[in-house]
Design an enzyme around this catalytic site. Structure first.
Site, mmCIF file in Angstrom:
data_model
loop_
_atom_site.group_PDB
_atom_site.id
_atom_site.type_symbol
_atom_site.label_atom_id
_atom_site.label_comp_id
_atom_site.label_asym_id
_atom_site.label_seq_id
_atom_site.Cartn_x
_atom_site.Cartn_y
_atom_site.Cartn_z
ATOM 1 N N ILE A 103 32.481 -10.830 47.038
ATOM 2 C CA ILE A 103 32.711 -9.471 47.508
ATOM 3 C C ILE A 103 34.043 -9.390 48.245
ATOM 4 O O ILE A 103 34.383 -10.270 49.037
ATOM 5 C CB ILE A 103 31.561 -9.031 48.435
ATOM 6 C CG1 ILE A 103 30.216 -9.133 47.700
ATOM 7 C CG2 ILE A 103 31.776 -7.615 48.961
ATOM 8 C CD1 ILE A 103 29.001 -8.957 48.591
ATOM 9 N N CYS A 104 34.775 -8.325 48.013
ATOM 10 C CA CYS A 104 36.005 -7.962 48.739
ATOM 11 C C CYS A 104 37.047 -9.068 48.669
ATOM 12 O O CYS A 104 37.635 -9.293 47.633
ATOM 13 C CB CYS A 104 35.661 -7.551 50.168
ATOM 14 S SG CYS A 104 37.001 -6.684 51.002
ATOM 15 N N ALA A 105 37.282 -9.790 49.757
ATOM 16 C CA ALA A 105 38.311 -10.834 49.786
ATOM 17 C C ALA A 105 37.839 -12.148 49.168
ATOM 18 O O ALA A 105 38.660 -13.009 48.857
ATOM 19 C CB ALA A 105 38.747 -11.080 51.231
ATOM 20 N N PRO A 142 36.667 -13.081 46.123
ATOM 21 C CA PRO A 142 37.126 -13.557 44.813
ATOM 22 C C PRO A 142 38.453 -14.321 44.881
ATOM 23 O O PRO A 142 38.631 -15.313 44.179
ATOM 24 C CB PRO A 142 37.281 -12.269 43.997
ATOM 25 C CG PRO A 142 36.322 -11.325 44.621
ATOM 26 C CD PRO A 142 36.360 -11.656 46.101
#
Length: 161
Positions: A153-155, A157
Site C-alpha cells: 500500500i502507498c509507499a 511497493p
C-alpha cells in the site's frame, strides 16, 4: 474467505451470504458468515477460479500509516479472515506515523510465514526502515513467486521492488 482470482474483469457474482467485498491487490475479496464453501460455490454462476484464503499477515513498524495498517486488519477480520499483525521492530509495541500506539500480535523473528496465504505491506513514513529489516524484501518476493497474495500500500511497493 473466497477470492475471485481474475486480475482483469473480475466477476461480481453474489456468492450468497457475503458480508463484504473489496479489491485488494487486484483480487475481489469476499467473505461469508456461517456458510460453507461448497454451498457458496454451488450458488455461483462464475467461471473464475476461486481460492480459499484463511490467514494473512500485516507487517508493522514504527512510523506505519495507521489507516493503511489497521483498516486492513479490521476489514479482513470482519470478513472472517484470520489476520495477524507482525512487528518487524523486535518488540510488540508500535508507534504509528500519527503517534497512535498499538500492539502487534506477533514479532517478525518468531514467525513461520509458510502457514500464511497472504501478506500486506502498509506504507507510511516508516516504510524505508521496514525495507531495511533483514528478510522483509525477500519475504515479499517469496510470496510473489509462490503465487500467494501480496499487497503493498502507498509507499510500500517502492520499498519491496
Amino acid at each position: 474467505m473466497w477470492a475471485c482470482k481474475a486480475r482483469s474483469n473480475p466477476c461480481d457474482q453474489d456468492l450468497g451470504v457475503l458480508i463484504s467485498k473489496s479489491y485488494i491487490n487486484n483480487y475481489i475479496v469476499m467473505g461469508g458468515e456461517n456458510s460453507r464453501f461448497e454451498e457458496q460455490v454451488a450458488k455461483a454462476d462464475c467461471e473464475c477460479p476461486l481460492y480459499f484464503m484463511s490467514k494473512i499477515a500485516v507487517l508493522c513498524n514504527d512510523g506505519v500509516e495507521e489507516i493503511e495498517c489497521l483498516t486492513v486488519v479490521d476489514f479482513c477480520r470482519r470478513a472472517g479472515i484470520e489476520v495477524l499483525t507482525v512487528s518487524v521492530t523486535g518488540k510488540r509495541q508500535i508507534m504509528g506515523a500519527h503517534q497512535i500506539c498499538f500492539h502487534a500480535d506477533e514479532v517478525y523473528n518468531d514467525m513461520n510465514f509458510e502457514e500464511f496465504d497472504g501478506i500486506v505491506y502498509p506504507g507510511g513514513p516508516g516504510t524505508g526502515v521496514l525495507g531495511e529489516k533483514p528478510g522483509v524484501k525477500e519475504l515479499a518476493q517469496k510470496f510473489l513467486n509462490s503465487g500467494k497474495m501480496l499487497a503493498a500500500i502507498c509507499a510500500a511497493p517502492g520499498m519491496i521492488s
